[in-house]
Design an enzyme around this catalytic site. Structure first.
Site, mmCIF file in Angstrom:
data_model
loop_
_atom_site.group_PDB
_atom_site.id
_atom_site.type_symbol
_atom_site.label_atom_id
_atom_site.label_comp_id
_atom_site.label_asym_id
_atom_site.label_seq_id
_atom_site.Cartn_x
_atom_site.Cartn_y
_atom_site.Cartn_z
ATOM 1 N N SER A 1 -9.781 2.276 2.876
ATOM 2 C CA SER A 1 -8.861 2.990 2.026
ATOM 3 C C SER A 1 -7.887 2.102 1.249
ATOM 4 O O SER A 1 -7.280 2.554 0.285
ATOM 5 C CB SER A 1 -8.048 3.971 2.877
ATOM 6 O OG SER A 1 -7.221 3.265 3.789
ATOM 7 N N SER B 1 -10.037 -0.160 7.077
ATOM 8 C CA SER B 1 -9.456 -0.132 5.735
ATOM 9 C C SER B 1 -8.774 -1.405 5.244
ATOM 10 O O SER B 1 -8.372 -1.479 4.087
ATOM 11 C CB SER B 1 -8.466 1.012 5.618
ATOM 12 O OG SER B 1 -9.185 2.205 5.457
ATOM 13 N N LYS C 1 0.864 -1.183 0.000
ATOM 14 C CA LYS C 1 0.000 0.000 0.000
ATOM 15 C C LYS C 1 0.901 1.234 0.000
ATOM 16 O O LYS C 1 1.921 1.255 0.706
ATOM 17 C CB LYS C 1 -0.894 -0.027 1.248
ATOM 18 C CG LYS C 1 -1.884 1.134 1.325
ATOM 19 C CD LYS C 1 -2.807 1.003 2.540
ATOM 20 C CE LYS C 1 -3.825 2.126 2.617
ATOM 21 N NZ LYS C 1 -4.715 1.998 3.787
HETATM 22 N N1 GLN Z 1 -13.216 4.696 6.316
HETATM 23 C C1 GLN Z 1 -12.552 5.139 7.486
HETATM 24 C C2 GLN Z 1 -12.069 6.559 7.298
HETATM 25 O O1 GLN Z 1 -12.385 7.125 6.318
HETATM 26 C C3 GLN Z 1 -11.400 4.212 7.813
HETATM 27 C C4 GLN Z 1 -10.212 4.412 6.971
HETATM 28 C C5 GLN Z 1 -9.048 3.558 7.400
HETATM 29 O O2 GLN Z 1 -9.219 2.563 8.073
HETATM 30 N N2 GLN Z 1 -7.849 3.978 7.012
HETATM 31 O O3 GLN Z 1 -11.400 7.110 8.112
#
Ligand code: GLN
Length: 484
Positions: free
Chosen positions: A149, A173, A74
């Site tokens: 994400s 995410s 990532k």
């Molecule tokens: N969807 C959540 C956010 O927007 C989690 C994102 C994540 O876990 N990096 O913060």
């Protein structure tokens, strides 16, 4: 070849039926012809150089189980040889002077880096549409989001563009994109995986983990990924374990807690059906279902969306045009340089979080928002401990619906936040959580979109979660299905 699990690939490499170089070339060609936008950058020359050293190690008999196996990271993990962008214009051309600890571990194991995976900007998002480099498409239905994400990581595994990927989970995410793309992912207990070199979003929540095809593969990757790192002050010092040691244990007598609040009104019928069918499969495997309550599930949304932006606003203050990345071209003084740099470098969602975060931390609002959120966070963690008095593992849906269409929620941040309802509480409590494929739904479009089953364990029970997931994967074949 790309249908093989890590274990199978490893056997082919060790018996010299395939070389690391051939394997890398095979995946590079697949990446080249893919139109999913899962990768931000590749550097074939660098990949082939790593593959050649892996081949030398194998020839010398000095290979481990992961040597020669391709992996993609990532774009939140910094790497010395490939740009590290965090999906942001701010870091569009940023080259790190060091590798993240996680990357170091995989390099030391002899894994071969295929490239960097697309993600929401600074890991903020649930759909991967917040990436400066454009959205990623879901390989099951290219009109759908892959989740976020870590959308690039999950899509790349589902499309078999890489057999292994790293990801990070701050509020879901790893689990949510894994669910939306029909692959397996695990977020370990907070503090297990080093955050050193993982570009920070919300430091008290961020945790790295793997996404792969199977639970067994995730275990192999966790074995290399987890380890004490003195460079991360929240990294926990524990004895090393083999996370796959319990894979073959049978599940007789396992008590599965099924939280009422996870099967409430907002849960789509197609997701509920697939998840209930998975629970029934577990009963066949000898488990019993226990009705439990996690009463503060709903509060996890406001709590998370206060704490995460608060930490983000602090973490992102380092991107000031002086130390890292982008700097505005013309400005009359230092203040204007800061303003222009940050206005140009950050996307809308990141700016929104910095504003919210600065607000909830500001004098006069700190007690009402930030402190209050911290108190409820503690209560959420206590609810889990009460639940684990009654059960060994908690199961439910990962998300209330299957993947939605690209563009559907892109101008509605609150709709995105609400879709995180089932993953946030695990993160706030710092518990390990997993997503495994358990079927398909139709969504609104009547297309075939994967459903994920969420497994939540108590602290440091990763080996148990992998055992529970593996037994299901022995009995079912959802994890073997691929969109091709
Ligand atoms: N969807 C959540 C956010 O927007 C989690 C994102 C994540 O876990 N990096 O913060």
């Amino acid at each position: 070849m790309h249908k093989h699990s890590l274990k199978q690939l490893s056997a082919l490499l060790q018996s010299k039926q395939v070389s690391a170089t051939e394997l890398a070339q095979h995946y590079l060609a697949r990446i080249q012809s893919s139109t999913l936008n899962a990768f931000n950058h590749v550097d074939p020359a660098f990949t082939l150089q790593q593959a050649a050293s892996a081949d030398q190690r194998i020839a010398k008999g000095d290979a481990g189980i992961l040597t020669g196996i391709p992996i993609a990271h990532k774009d939140i993990f910094v790497t010395r040889h490939l740009r590290s962008t965090a999906g942001s214009r701010m870091l569009e051309n940023y080259i790190s002077p060091f590798d993240a600890t996680v990357v170091e571990h995989f390099n030391a194991a002899g894994m071969v880096t295929l490239g960097k995976l697309n993600c929401d900007e600074f890991a903020m998002g649930s759909s991967n549409e917040n990436s400066y480099f454009g959205a990623v498409k879901n390989p099951w239905d290219t009109s759908a989001i892959p989740g976020g994400s870590s959308g690039g990581s999950a899509a790349a595994i589902a499309a078999r563009l890489t057999p292994a990927a790293t990801a990070t989970d701050t509020g879901g995410s790893i689990r949510q994109p894994a669910a939306f793309c029909g692959v397996t992912g695990i977020k370990p207990t907070y503090g297990s995986v080093s955050r050193y070199g993982m570009i920070a979003f919300a430091s008290s929540l961020d945790q790295g983990g793997p996404i792969a095809q199977t639970a067994e593969d995730c275990g192999l990757l966790l074995n290399a990924m987890i380890g004490f790192d003195p460079k991360d002050s929240t990294c926990v010092e524990r004895a090393t374990e083999d996370y796959n040691r319990d894979l073959s244990k049978n599940l007789t007598g396992l008590r599965i807690g099924v939280p009422r609040e996870f099967f409430s009104e907002g849960l789509a019928k197609d997701v509920e059906q697939a998840v209930r069918a998975a629970l029934a499969e577990y009963e066949k495997l000898g488990a019993t279902l226990v009705d439990i309550s996690l009463p503060k599930t709903e509060l996890s949304i406001p709590v998370y969306y206060v704490i995460a932006p608060a930490e983000a606003s602090s973490n992102l203050s380092r991107f000031d045009g002086v130390r890292y990345g982008h700097r505005a071209a013309d400005y009359k003084d230092l203040t204007e340089m800061y303003k222009k740099t940050r206005a140009e470098g950050f996307g809308d969602e990141v700016k929104r979080r910095i504003l919210v975060g600065s607000y909830v931390l500001s004098h006069g609002y700190y007690d009402a928002y930030y402190l209050q959120a911290q108190k409820i966070r503690r209560l959420i963690a206590q609810d889990f401990q009460a639940a684990f008095q009654q059960c060994d593992v908690i199961m439910g849906p990962v998300a209330p619906t299957v993947a939605w269409d690209l563009g559907d929620k892109s101008d509605n941040p609150v709709a995105n936040y609400l879709a995180d309802i089932f993953t946030l509480s695990t993160s706030l409590a710092g518990l390990p959580g997993m997503s495994i494929p358990c079927g398909f739904g139709q969504g609104e479009k009547n297309s075939k979109r994967p459903v994920g089953l969420q497994l939540i364990g108590n602290y440091f029970t990763e080996a148990k979660l992998l055992n529970i997931a593996h037994q299901y994967q022995l009995a079912t074949d959802w994890h073997l299905k691929s969109p091709e």
